[in-house]
Design a protein around this motif. Structure first.
Motif, mmCIF file in Angstrom:
data_model
loop_
_atom_site.group_PDB
_atom_site.id
_atom_site.type_symbol
_atom_site.label_atom_id
_atom_site.label_comp_id
_atom_site.label_asym_id
_atom_site.label_seq_id
_atom_site.Cartn_x
_atom_site.Cartn_y
_atom_site.Cartn_z
ATOM 1 N N GLU A 148 0.828 -1.205 0.000
ATOM 2 C CA GLU A 148 0.000 0.000 0.000
ATOM 3 C C GLU A 148 0.862 1.255 0.000
ATOM 4 N N THR A 149 2.012 1.209 0.658
ATOM 5 C CA THR A 149 2.919 2.356 0.672
ATOM 6 C C THR A 149 3.459 2.634 -0.718
ATOM 7 N N THR A 200 0.497 4.129 -2.867
ATOM 8 C CA THR A 200 0.067 5.501 -2.550
ATOM 9 C C THR A 200 1.231 6.482 -2.434
ATOM 10 N N ASN A 240 -0.432 6.705 2.801
ATOM 11 C CA ASN A 240 -1.080 5.921 3.862
ATOM 12 C C ASN A 240 -0.353 6.078 5.192
ATOM 13 N N SER A 290 -1.294 9.525 6.620
ATOM 14 C CA SER A 290 -2.642 9.489 7.165
ATOM 15 C C SER A 290 -2.680 8.717 8.482
#
Length: 233
Positions: A161-162, A165, A169, A172
Motif C-alpha cells: 500500500e505504501t 500511494t 497511507n 494518514s
C-alpha cells in the motif's frame, strides 16, 4: 471538635493525589501498575526458584530455535510447510502475502516465540492462578504489539500500500495516531462517538434484568415488533 477525635474520613483520594492518579489511570488505560507489578513479581520469583521449570523452558526454546532455523532454510528455497500453526482465531498472517519469503519466516518466528511465552507464563509452581492469568495476559499484549503485522517495515500488505500511494497511507496513519493519542491524554471522546445517538444510530428497547450474580447481569429485552427473527447460532 475534641483534640482526641479521629480525623474525618474521605471516600476518595486526597485532592493533591487526584491529578497524579488520573494521569496514571490514563497512561495505563485503567490498569493498576501496582497489581501488574505484584503479578509479575509472583511469577518471576517463583520461576527463579524453579530450576526444573527453567530447564524445561530452556529446552523448549532451543527446540523452537532449531525448528525455525530449519524452516528458514527450507523457506528460502521455495514454498514449504509451516513449522507452527497460528491459533484458529488468529488471522494476522492468513493473507497470501504472508506466504512469501521473508515474511513467512518472520511470521513463523513470531508464532514460535508467542508459543514459548505461553509456556513460560503457565505451569510455574507456586504462582497464584490470578497472577498467572495476569502475567500471561500482559505477555500476550506485549507480543501482539511487537508482532510483524504491526510494523510497516515487516508487513507486506503495508509495504504494498505504501508503494501504491507513495507513502500517503503512512502520513494518514500518523495523523490518526496523533489525534487519538491527544484524545486519550486529554480524556476526550473517541472519534466518531457523536454518530451513535440514542434513538437514531442506537436502538432503545425496554428490558429487565432476569438474572444477576457477582460477575454479570443478564438483560432480557422486550420485542418492539410483533415478529422477531431468531438470531442464527
Amino acid at each position: 471538635m475534641r483534640t482526641d477525635d479521629p480525623p474525618p474520613t474521605t471516600t476518595g483520594p486526597p485532592p493533591m493525589d487526584l491529578p497524579l492518579k488520573l494521569w496514571l489511570a490514563r497512561l495505563s488505560n485503567g490498569l493498576s501498575p501496582v497489581a501488574l507489578a505484584q503479578a509479575q513479581a509472583d511469577w518471576w520469583l517463583h520461576l527463579l526458584v524453579s530450576p526444573t521449570r527453567q530447564a524445561q523452558l530452556s529446552a523448549s526454546a532451543l527446540h523452537k530455535v532449531q525448528a525455525w532455523a530449519h524452516y528458514l532454510w527450507r523457506a528460502a528455497q521455495g514454498p514449504c510447510e509451516n513449522c507452527v500453526a497460528p491459533a484458529p482465531q488468529d488471522k494476522r498472517f492468513s493473507r497470501p502475502e504472508w506466504r512469501r519469503f521473508p515474511f513467512n519466516a518472520l511470521a513463523q518466528g513470531f508464532l514460535l516465540q508467542e508459543r514459548w511465552w505461553d509456556e513460560a507464563t503457565h505451569g510455574v509452581r507456586g504462582v497464584s492462578r490470578h497472577h498467572e492469568e495476569v502475567t500471561a495476559f500482559v505477555a500476550r499484549q506485549w507480543l501482539d504489539m511487537l508482532s510483524p503485522s504491526n510494523s510497516p517495515l515487516t508487513n507486506p500488505q503495508v509495504l504494498q500500500e505504501t508503494l501504491r500511494t507513495g507513502g500517503a497511507n503512512l502520513a494518514s496513519g500518523a495523523a490518526n495516531w496523533a489525534r487519538d493519542a491527544m484524545a486519550v491524554a486529554s480524556g476526550g471522546e473517541a472519534r466518531g462517538l457523536q454518530a451513535f445517538e440514542p434513538g437514531r444510530a442506537l436502538a432503545l428497547t425496554p428490558g429487565q434484568v432476569v438474572m444477576r450474580n457477582h460477575l454479570i447481569e443478564l438483560i432480557q429485552y422486550t420485542p418492539a415488533t410483533p415478529t422477531v427473527w431468531r438470531e442464527p447460532v
